[in-house]
Design a protein around this motif. Sequence first.
Motif, PDB file in Angstrom:
ATOM      1  N   ASN A 161      52.310  15.635  37.083  1.00 45.80           N
ATOM      2  CA  ASN A 161      52.069  15.814  38.520  1.00 45.80           C
ATOM      3  C   ASN A 161      50.909  14.921  38.961  1.00 45.80           C
ATOM      4  OD1 ASN A 161      51.765  16.659  41.147  1.00 45.80           O
ATOM      5  ND2 ASN A 161      51.406  18.808  40.672  1.00 45.80           N
ATOM      6  N   VAL A 162      51.257  13.784  39.544  1.00 46.25           N
ATOM      7  CA  VAL A 162      50.261  12.869  40.102  1.00 46.25           C
ATOM      8  C   VAL A 162      50.626  12.644  41.561  1.00 46.25           C
ATOM      9  CG1 VAL A 162      49.205  10.588  39.972  1.00 46.25           C
ATOM     10  CG2 VAL A 162      49.944  11.744  37.873  1.00 46.25           C
ATOM     11  N   ASP A 163      49.764  13.075  42.470  1.00 39.95           N
ATOM     12  CA  ASP A 163      50.002  12.923  43.907  1.00 39.95           C
ATOM     13  C   ASP A 163      49.384  11.621  44.408  1.00 39.95           C
ATOM     14  OD1 ASP A 163      51.235  15.424  44.030  1.00 39.95           O
ATOM     15  OD2 ASP A 163      49.342  16.457  44.403  1.00 39.95           O
ATOM     16  N   ILE A 164      50.085  10.934  45.295  1.00 36.89           N
ATOM     17  CA  ILE A 164      49.533   9.705  45.865  1.00 36.89           C
ATOM     18  C   ILE A 164      49.463   9.809  47.384  1.00 36.89           C
ATOM     19  CG2 ILE A 164      50.217   8.235  43.947  1.00 36.89           C
ATOM     20  CD1 ILE A 164      52.576   7.282  45.552  1.00 36.89           C
ATOM     21  N   SER A 165      48.474   9.137  47.940  1.00 33.05           N
ATOM     22  CA  SER A 165      48.220   9.184  49.379  1.00 33.05           C
ATOM     23  C   SER A 165      47.765   7.814  49.854  1.00 33.05           C
ATOM     24  CB  SER A 165      47.135  10.215  49.714  1.00 33.05           C
ATOM     25  OG  SER A 165      47.480  11.500  49.249  1.00 33.05           O
ATOM     26  N   SER A 192      44.210   3.091  43.411  1.00 36.65           N
ATOM     27  CA  SER A 192      45.122   2.236  42.651  1.00 36.65           C
ATOM     28  C   SER A 192      45.120   0.802  43.164  1.00 36.65           C
ATOM     29  CB  SER A 192      46.553   2.789  42.706  1.00 36.65           C
ATOM     30  OG  SER A 192      46.619   4.068  42.129  1.00 36.65           O
ATOM     31  N   ASP A 193      45.068   0.628  44.507  1.00 37.81           N
ATOM     32  CA  ASP A 193      45.135  -0.716  45.070  1.00 37.81           C
ATOM     33  C   ASP A 193      44.756  -0.675  46.545  1.00 37.81           C
ATOM     34  OD1 ASP A 193      45.560  -3.436  45.091  1.00 37.81           O
ATOM     35  OD2 ASP A 193      47.738  -3.330  45.250  1.00 37.81           O
ATOM     36  N   PHE A 194      44.289  -1.810  47.037  1.00 39.67           N
ATOM     37  CA  PHE A 194      44.075  -2.010  48.471  1.00 39.67           C
ATOM     38  C   PHE A 194      45.363  -2.535  49.088  1.00 39.67           C
ATOM     39  CE2 PHE A 194      39.715  -2.078  47.041  1.00 39.67           C
ATOM     40  CZ  PHE A 194      38.965  -1.641  48.121  1.00 39.67           C
ATOM     41  N   ALA A 195      45.667  -2.122  50.296  1.00 41.53           N
ATOM     42  CA  ALA A 195      46.747  -2.751  51.043  1.00 41.53           C
ATOM     43  C   ALA A 195      46.337  -4.189  51.375  1.00 41.53           C
ATOM     44  CB  ALA A 195      47.030  -1.976  52.326  1.00 41.53           C
ATOM     45  N   LEU A 251      45.733   2.692  48.422  1.00 41.25           N
ATOM     46  CA  LEU A 251      46.566   3.673  47.745  1.00 41.25           C
ATOM     47  C   LEU A 251      45.681   4.476  46.795  1.00 41.25           C
ATOM     48  CD1 LEU A 251      49.525   4.660  47.265  1.00 41.25           C
ATOM     49  CD2 LEU A 251      49.541   3.117  45.280  1.00 41.25           C
ATOM     50  N   VAL A 252      45.737   5.798  46.942  1.00 38.82           N
ATOM     51  CA  VAL A 252      44.901   6.692  46.148  1.00 38.82           C
ATOM     52  C   VAL A 252      45.791   7.630  45.345  1.00 38.82           C
ATOM     53  CG1 VAL A 252      43.175   8.530  46.254  1.00 38.82           C
ATOM     54  CG2 VAL A 252      43.008   6.575  47.792  1.00 38.82           C
ATOM     55  N   ALA A 253      45.454   7.827  44.089  1.00 41.04           N
ATOM     56  CA  ALA A 253      46.207   8.743  43.230  1.00 41.04           C
ATOM     57  C   ALA A 253      45.303   9.892  42.806  1.00 41.04           C
ATOM     58  CB  ALA A 253      46.738   8.015  42.000  1.00 41.04           C
ATOM     59  N   GLN A 254      45.866  11.096  42.816  1.00 39.25           N
ATOM     60  CA  GLN A 254      45.160  12.258  42.285  1.00 39.25           C
ATOM     61  C   GLN A 254      45.928  12.787  41.080  1.00 39.25           C
ATOM     62  OE1 GLN A 254      45.069  15.874  44.580  1.00 39.25           O
ATOM     63  NE2 GLN A 254      43.373  16.749  43.387  1.00 39.25           N
ATOM     64  N   TYR A 255      45.323  12.669  39.908  1.00 40.98           N
ATOM     65  CA  TYR A 255      45.931  13.182  38.680  1.00 40.98           C
ATOM     66  C   TYR A 255      45.701  14.685  38.628  1.00 40.98           C
ATOM     67  CZ  TYR A 255      46.936  13.682  33.673  1.00 40.98           C
ATOM     68  OH  TYR A 255      47.465  14.064  32.460  1.00 40.98           O
ATOM     69  N   MET A 309      43.257  10.856  54.862  1.00 37.73           N
ATOM     70  CA  MET A 309      44.154  10.746  53.720  1.00 37.73           C
ATOM     71  C   MET A 309      45.540  11.235  54.151  1.00 37.73           C
ATOM     72  SD  MET A 309      43.222  10.016  50.312  1.00 37.73           S
ATOM     73  CE  MET A 309      41.752  10.943  49.887  1.00 37.73           C
ATOM     74  N   THR A 310      46.552  10.366  54.075  1.00 40.22           N
ATOM     75  CA  THR A 310      47.918  10.717  54.456  1.00 40.22           C
ATOM     76  C   THR A 310      48.785  10.813  53.199  1.00 40.22           C
ATOM     77  OG1 THR A 310      47.671   9.535  56.555  1.00 40.22           O
ATOM     78  CG2 THR A 310      49.915  10.067  55.835  1.00 40.22           C
ATOM     79  N   PRO A 311      49.290  12.012  52.893  1.00 43.65           N
ATOM     80  CA  PRO A 311      50.111  12.155  51.685  1.00 43.65           C
ATOM     81  C   PRO A 311      51.377  11.298  51.762  1.00 43.65           C
ATOM     82  CG  PRO A 311      49.452  14.303  52.552  1.00 43.65           C
ATOM     83  CD  PRO A 311      49.109  13.284  53.600  1.00 43.65           C
ATOM     84  N   ILE A 312      51.764  10.740  50.638  1.00 44.57           N
ATOM     85  CA  ILE A 312      53.027  10.014  50.512  1.00 44.57           C
ATOM     86  C   ILE A 312      53.985  10.900  49.724  1.00 44.57           C
ATOM     87  CG2 ILE A 312      54.180   7.956  49.622  1.00 44.57           C
ATOM     88  CD1 ILE A 312      51.573   6.446  49.939  1.00 44.57           C
TER      89      ILE A 312
END
Length: 625
Positions: free
Chosen positions: A198-202, A179-182, A189-193, A211-214
């Motif tokens: 239910n969309v998980d972001i890490s 999704s975006d770079f810090a 920021l990574v999103a898994q659809y 990969m650290t889950p948020i």
Amino acid sequence: MAPALADAPKPDALVADGVPPVPDELPAETRPYMEFRTAGFVGWHPTDRSMLVATRFANTAQLHRVAGPMMARKQISFEAEPVGNGSWAPKKGDVLLVQKDVGGNEFFQIYALKDGKLNLLTDGKSRNGLNAWSKDGELVAYTSTRRNGTDNDIYVMNPRDPSTNRMVAEVKGGGWAVSDFAPDKKSALVAQYVSVTNVDISLLDLATGKMTPIGDHAKDIAYGGGEFAPDATLWVTSDEGSDFQRLGTLDPKTGVFTARGPKESWDVDAFDISPDGSFIVYATNEAGMSKVKILDTKTDKVRVVEGLPAGIVGGFDISEWGEIGITFTSARSAADAYSIDPKSLKVTRWTESETGGLDVSKNVEPELVKVKSFDGLEVSGFLYRPDPAKFPGKRPMIMNVHGGPEGQSRPGFQGRSNYLLNEMGVAIFYPNVRGSTGYGKTFVSLDNGPFKREDSVKDMGAFLDVLGKDKGLDASRFGLTGGSYGGYMCYAAAVQYKDKLRATNCIVAISNFVTFLENTQSYRRDLRRVEYGDERDPVQRAKLLEISPLTRVAEISKPMFVVTGGNDPRVPASEADQIVKAIRDKGGVAWHLLGKNEGHGFAKKENIDYQFWTTLLFWRQNLLN
């Protein structure tokens, strides 16, 4: 003696099986409606302040630069295939990246575009998705299936030096994207659809690949977009604790979401953060209409942009100098590029697309129709009626069901369909059955899995019943069309509502859920199993076969027109082949139009035009006669 009229030439890539030839007078009659253009806002050049738009001047949409409001569109890509997605490197604008496939196969490659030429940056074989630039324009992130053809692994590179290309994270599944770079470029920021709800972001460490889950990934929460502000505050839209997507901040360490701004009773569709972080522009989807709003990030005060008429807005991008770029369309306006001044809220038009010389002010605005379905659920849709002065009495109607099913019919420009309304006097109705987006996560989940699937089919029946009693509509002359999931709905309607419909026009459609799930491209198979069901499970497989239109093909008794793309990676052409054969084997009527150089829907103008002309022939023969 007057010479006989010839047939209009058929594009070489189209196979018209059982479809009558198009008489030469039909293209002449429809010409003004075929020559409309659109211009979609794509992005800003960071230094010369020009706008990047996608528009079509020949057979396919290409990228163009527009130096200033209402100035000429200068074409910069010149490909046989559509090129509608691209972005300049932030800050410098020295690199323009685009993605392009071949024949609609959706195996996109990423290129650097310079001086009208494309320089390939990916492997030329796998499916690649251009994701996000770092804020300084040095790095770009993308996903690729090159490892095994299925999983969307995450890559990063400096496109000026392709040797810097590297895989950062090996993942499982086809729903991943950056999704975006810090701001410090150490993480992204990574999103898994997983599903529409239910969309998980890490947080992805770009050095180690960790990969650290948020937040709690065990919860059913959907995040729509995510972007870092300059101070590293993470902004997202989330439906946590709400039926709708809300705008707010998310703490990457604790996963705590804090809604910001006024409480919205509709989804926040999209947003963007200004380069200095002082404001955010976002849009709410209010019964299909867009409302553009600007949030002051310090005070949470919101101002509404009033200078846009009722319509649909998309493509937000805020320039380095703070100007907001958008695409806008409405029933009386083809899609065009605009900008918004965040201080004055003044709206400025950048392009004015041609409409074939037609007076768009005569196009009808739709009316919102609400009905109660079989179980009391309220469902709604948009009805376009022909001019009653020109077309008095009860009018024929075509119901047009959207795809997805996680999609929504919204009141945009009708394009070629305005010919049906303005010249043939045919009403068009766009339903939003259960499972549509835009009405909250409860509503969008009501059709999930094989055991709820036909509830959405029953919604179509409720609409047909109510509209059949409308004094301005002729219930004896109803037709139905739809594409993709809407194509499945089209097949299902041909079975279950054959007594209410004269004919159906089903496009890139699922005819058998089991063969569809077995043959759709592997990178998307698990994503579709979440929505439709898992064909590997015996109980679900039995139900999927039961509700598949192919199983009940003997009940299809009215003429059908099937359209399909030979390169479709989503719904393979075999889905059309098998139902056309089955209908004909039982003595039924099935026209079939195949685009050998097309994918999930036709994208080349010559093919789209011929599809429209043959569709008009089909409706004239089966709906108007």
